[in-house]
Design an enzyme around this catalytic site. Structure first.
Site, short mmCIF file in Angstrom:
data_model
loop_
_atom_site.label_atom_id
_atom_site.label_comp_id
_atom_site.label_asym_id
_atom_site.label_seq_id
_atom_site.Cartn_x
_atom_site.Cartn_y
_atom_site.Cartn_z
N ASP A 37 34.40 -57.54 12.14
CA ASP A 37 34.81 -55.99 12.32
C ASP A 37 33.82 -55.16 11.84
O ASP A 37 34.09 -54.01 11.43
CB ASP A 37 36.29 -55.58 11.76
CG ASP A 37 36.14 -56.11 10.34
OD1 ASP A 37 35.28 -56.63 9.75
OD2 ASP A 37 37.29 -55.72 9.89
N HIS A 241 4.86 -58.13 14.15
CA HIS A 241 5.95 -57.51 13.92
C HIS A 241 6.62 -58.54 12.86
O HIS A 241 8.03 -58.91 13.17
CB HIS A 241 6.79 -57.52 15.01
CG HIS A 241 6.44 -56.18 15.80
ND1 HIS A 241 6.94 -55.64 17.31
CD2 HIS A 241 5.55 -55.23 15.64
CE1 HIS A 241 6.14 -54.62 17.60
NE2 HIS A 241 5.52 -54.28 16.63
N ASP A 258 3.65 -51.63 7.32
CA ASP A 258 3.98 -50.66 8.49
C ASP A 258 5.37 -50.16 8.45
O ASP A 258 6.20 -51.03 8.72
CB ASP A 258 3.72 -51.52 9.73
CG ASP A 258 3.80 -50.56 10.91
OD1 ASP A 258 4.49 -49.53 10.79
OD2 ASP A 258 3.22 -51.06 12.00
N ASP A 269 5.42 -43.07 11.64
CA ASP A 269 4.89 -44.37 12.10
C ASP A 269 3.51 -44.49 11.28
O ASP A 269 2.67 -43.67 11.53
CB ASP A 269 4.70 -44.73 13.37
CG ASP A 269 4.54 -46.06 13.84
OD1 ASP A 269 4.41 -46.98 12.88
OD2 ASP A 269 4.39 -46.52 14.89
N HIS A 348 -3.54 -55.45 19.96
CA HIS A 348 -2.78 -54.64 20.54
C HIS A 348 -3.41 -53.41 20.75
O HIS A 348 -4.40 -53.27 20.34
CB HIS A 348 -1.47 -54.18 19.52
CG HIS A 348 -1.98 -53.75 18.08
ND1 HIS A 348 -2.48 -52.50 17.83
CD2 HIS A 348 -1.98 -54.65 16.79
CE1 HIS A 348 -2.98 -52.51 16.45
NE2 HIS A 348 -2.64 -53.75 16.17
N HIS A 352 0.26 -45.19 20.72
CA HIS A 352 1.65 -45.04 21.46
C HIS A 352 2.25 -43.59 21.00
O HIS A 352 1.82 -43.16 20.05
CB HIS A 352 2.45 -46.15 21.20
CG HIS A 352 3.21 -46.26 19.95
ND1 HIS A 352 3.94 -45.46 19.20
CD2 HIS A 352 2.57 -47.16 18.98
CE1 HIS A 352 4.10 -46.07 17.97
NE2 HIS A 352 3.33 -46.82 17.85
N GLU A 382 -3.88 -46.60 15.56
CA GLU A 382 -3.53 -47.69 14.43
C GLU A 382 -4.50 -48.96 15.12
O GLU A 382 -3.71 -49.72 15.49
CB GLU A 382 -2.01 -48.23 14.78
CG GLU A 382 -1.50 -48.23 16.05
CD GLU A 382 -0.06 -48.53 16.04
OE1 GLU A 382 0.31 -49.67 15.41
OE2 GLU A 382 0.71 -47.68 16.64
N TYR A 386 -6.88 -58.97 13.21
CA TYR A 386 -6.53 -60.01 12.63
C TYR A 386 -6.95 -61.27 13.00
O TYR A 386 -7.47 -61.88 14.06
CB TYR A 386 -4.99 -59.99 13.40
CG TYR A 386 -4.19 -58.89 13.54
CD1 TYR A 386 -3.50 -58.18 12.55
CD2 TYR A 386 -4.55 -57.93 14.55
CE1 TYR A 386 -2.92 -57.05 12.48
CE2 TYR A 386 -4.07 -56.53 14.55
CZ TYR A 386 -3.38 -56.18 13.46
OH TYR A 386 -2.94 -54.86 13.66
N ARG A 404 -4.36 -53.44 9.49
CA ARG A 404 -4.19 -52.40 10.34
C ARG A 404 -4.00 -51.16 9.39
O ARG A 404 -3.60 -51.03 8.41
CB ARG A 404 -2.95 -52.54 11.05
CG ARG A 404 -2.62 -51.70 11.87
CD ARG A 404 -1.26 -51.98 13.17
NE ARG A 404 0.01 -52.10 12.35
CZ ARG A 404 0.47 -53.46 12.39
NH1 ARG A 404 -0.27 -54.55 12.60
NH2 ARG A 404 1.53 -53.33 11.83
N GLU A 406 -2.89 -47.04 10.10
CA GLU A 406 -2.16 -46.37 11.08
C GLU A 406 -1.49 -44.98 10.60
O GLU A 406 -1.09 -44.83 9.66
CB GLU A 406 -0.93 -47.18 11.64
CG GLU A 406 0.01 -46.27 12.62
CD GLU A 406 1.08 -46.86 13.32
OE1 GLU A 406 1.81 -48.06 12.43
OE2 GLU A 406 1.58 -46.79 14.17
N1 GLY Z 1 5.70 -49.79 13.90
C1 GLY Z 1 5.45 -50.37 15.22
C2 GLY Z 1 3.99 -49.88 15.62
O1 GLY Z 1 3.30 -49.45 15.15
O2 GLY Z 1 4.04 -49.79 16.69
MN MN Z 2 2.82 -47.50 15.59
MN MN Z 3 3.60 -48.97 12.89
#
Ligand code: GLY
Ligand code: MN
Ligand code: MN
Length: 436
Positions: A37, A241, A258, A269, A348, A352, A382, A386, A404, A406
Site C-alpha cells: 500500500d 544510465h 550526472d 541537468d 550518445h 536534448h 553534454e 567512454y 562526460r 554537461e
Molecule cells: N541525465 C540524463 C541526460 O543527461 O540525458
Molecule cells: Mn542530459
Molecule cells: Mn544528464
C-alpha cells in the site's frame, strides 16, 4: 504577470492554435503503486502542470475553443475531510474555479455524465491516449458509439487529433518566469556538485556521494532530483544510465556524476567528471581535455538562428579530432568524421531540450528543415567519451575511462546563458576546489 495569468495565457495560446471548433483533454498524472500500500511520490503530468499549475492527481483539464470563445474547465477530486486527514488538503471543484482562474470546475465523479455533454457539438477532439487508460477507454467508447454504432445521444467530434505537437511547441519556448526557475534549479544543482567534489574521498561509497547531492538539493528547497542521479566511479562511468550507485570509490579513479534537481517542476541537468583523489593523472587529463574542448566549442554554437544540428557537428568534429590525436582512432580526420568512426566511444547525442521534463518535448527539426535555435529555448550540451576496459583499440592508459561534461544552456538575445555554470569544469579549478 501573476502565476495564474501566465497559466491562463498558455491555455489561451493553445486554444488559438487549435482548429476551429475543438476540445482538448489533458489528464493529470495518477498515483503509482510502489509496493503493497505504498505509492511512489506523486509527480504531476508535465502537460497538465504547464497548463494549470495544479498538483493533485485524479483530475482532467478540458479546453474548448469555438470562434473567438475559449473555456478552461477542470474535473478534480471533491473535498473529503477523512481523506484530507490522512493525505492532506484537496482543492475541490468549489474553490478550483477562482483559485486556478478557470471558467468552470466539476467533481471528477461527474466525468462520465458531464464530459459527453461538453464534447457534443465540437468538430475536433485533441487528445493523446496513453497517459490514463481509464480515460482512453471512455473516450473511445463515446467516439465509437457516435462514429460507428450511431447510438450516441450526443453529436461527438468527428476527428481525433494529437495535442502533443501543439503543446510541445509551446513548451519549447520558455517564458522569463520559467527561465528564472530553471536558472535557480541550475544554481542549486551546481551547489550540489561542488559539495560532492569537496566531500569526495577514496573508500567512500557512491551512495554516500548521492546522499550529499540530495542533501544539497533539499536544503535549497528542491526536494526531488529531476531524474535518478548517476554516480559512477571508475569504469562504471561508461554505463550511460548507471544508477546502482553502490560501489566503493577507488583512489586513482575518476567519478562521473550526472545529477540535477527539479524545482517547481523544472529540471536541471548537470554532469561533472573529476578524480576521486582530487588530482587528474596525465592520461585522465588528456582525455578530459578533449571532452572539455568539445563542450566549450559546442556551447559557443548555442546562439539564436544557428541550427540545432550544428551542435552535433561541432561536437563530432572536436571529439573525433581529439581521439585521433590520442591514438584511440587512426586514419584521416575528414574520413573518420564522414564514417562516424568516433561513435563507439561517444555513444550518445550531444544534447536534448530541457524543461518540465529532463528530456523535454519539442522537435529537433521543423517541417523537414533544421530547427533554428531561438531565445527562450533551453538545451543541454553534454559530449562524452567512454573507453571500455577491454578496448584493445585504445592505448592502455585510456581504458576504463568514462568522461562526460554537461551543462544546461539557455539561448538568449545575448548568446548562451549557462544555467549550471557555478561548478568548476577546468582541470585546475577542479583540483583547486578539491584540494581546499
Ligand atoms: N541525465 C540524463 C541526460 O543527461 O540525458
Ligand atoms: Mn542530459
Ligand atoms: Mn544528464
Amino acid at each position: 504577470m501573476t502565476n495564474n495569468e501566465e497559466f491562463q495565457k498558455r491555455r489561451q495560446t493553445l486554444c488559438e492554435r487549435m482548429l476551429q471548433s475543438s476540445v482538448a483533454l489533458v489528464p493529470a498524472a495518477r498515483l503509482v503503486k510502489r509496493n503493497a500500500d505504498a505509492d511512489y511520490p506523486f509527480r504531476q503530468n508535465s502537460n497538465f502542470l504547464y497548463l494549470t499549475g495544479f498538483e493533485e492527481p485524479e483530475a482532467l483539464l478540458v479546453l474548448t475553443s469555438k470562434g473567438t470563445e475559449s473555456q478552461s474547465i477542470l474535473f478534480c477530486r471533491n473535498r473529503d475531510p477523512l481523506s484530507e486527514q490522512w493525505t492532506g488538503p484537496r482543492l475541490g471543484p468549489e474553490r478550483a474555479t477562482r483559485e486556478l482562474a478557470l471558467d468552470a470546475a466539476y467533481s471528477i465523479t461527474e466525468l462520465e455524465s458531464e464530459l459527453p455533454n461538453i464534447l457534443a457539438g465540437y468538430a475536433h477532439l485533441y487528445f493523446d491516449p496513453g497517459d490514463d487508460q481509464g480515460l482512453d477507454q471512455k473516450i473511445l467508447r463515446w467516439l465509437g458509439q457516435s462514429w460507428t454504432e450511431n447510438r450516441s445521444s450526443h453529436e461527438m467530434p468527428s476527428s481525433l487529433i494529437s495535442l502533443n505537437p501543439l503543446l510541445s511547441e509551446l513548451r519549447l519556448h520558455k517564458s522569463t518566469r520559467e527561465l528564472e526557475i530553471m536558472a535557480r534549479a541550475g544554481q542549486i544543482s551546481a551547489l550540489a556538485h561542488k559539495r560532492a567534489m569537496v566531500q569526495c574521498r577514496a573508500g567512500m561509497s557512491e551512495s554516500r556521494i548521492e546522499a550529499e547531492l540530495l542533501h544539497e538539493f533539499a536544503v535549497h528547497g528542491a526536494r526531488w532530483a529531476a531524474y535518478t542521479s548517476i554516480v559512477g566511479g571508475g569504469e562504471r562511468a561508461c554505463i550511460l544510465h548507471y544508477v546502482d550507485n553502490n560501489q566503493p570509490l577507488r583512489d586513482g579513479d575518476l567519478l562521473l556524476i550526472d545529477a540535477g534537481c527539479e524545482l517547481a517542476g523544472y529540471a536541471s541537468d548537470l554532469t561533472r567528471t573529476f578524480p576521486v583523489n582530487g588530482r587528474f593523472s596525465d592520461a585522465q587529463k588528456a582525455l578530459y581535455q578533449v571532452v572539455l574542448e568539445a563542450q566549450l566549442a559546442t556551447i559557443e554554437d548555442c546562439v539564436a538562428d544557428v541550427p540545432y544540428s550544428q551542435l552535433q557537428q561541432t561536437t563530432d568534429r572536436k571529439l573525433t579530432q581529439g581521439l585521433l590525436e590520442l591514438g584511440i582512432l587512426t586514419g584521416e580526420l575528414e574520413e573518420l568524421i564522414e564514417t562516424d568512426a568516433a561513435k563507439p566511444f561517444t555513444l550518445h547525442k550531444v544534447g536534448h531540450w530541457l524543461g518540465l521534463d529532463v528530456h523535454d518535448v519539442g522537435s529537433y527539426s521543423l517541417n523537414g528543415q533544421p530547427r533554428m535555435l531561438k531565445p527562450g529555448m533551453v538545451t543541454t550540451v553534454e559530449p562524452g567519451i567512454y573507453i571500455a576496459s577491454d578496448c584493445n583499440q585504445s592505448p592502455p592508459e585510456f581504458r576504463g575511462l568514462g568522461i562526460r561534461i554537461e551543462d544546461s544552456v539557455a539561448i538568449t538575445e545575448n548568446g548562451p546563458r549557462i544555467l549550471t555554470g557555478d561548478v568548476p569544469k577546468e582541470v585546475d579549478e577542479i583540483e583547486r576546489l578539491m584540494g581546499s
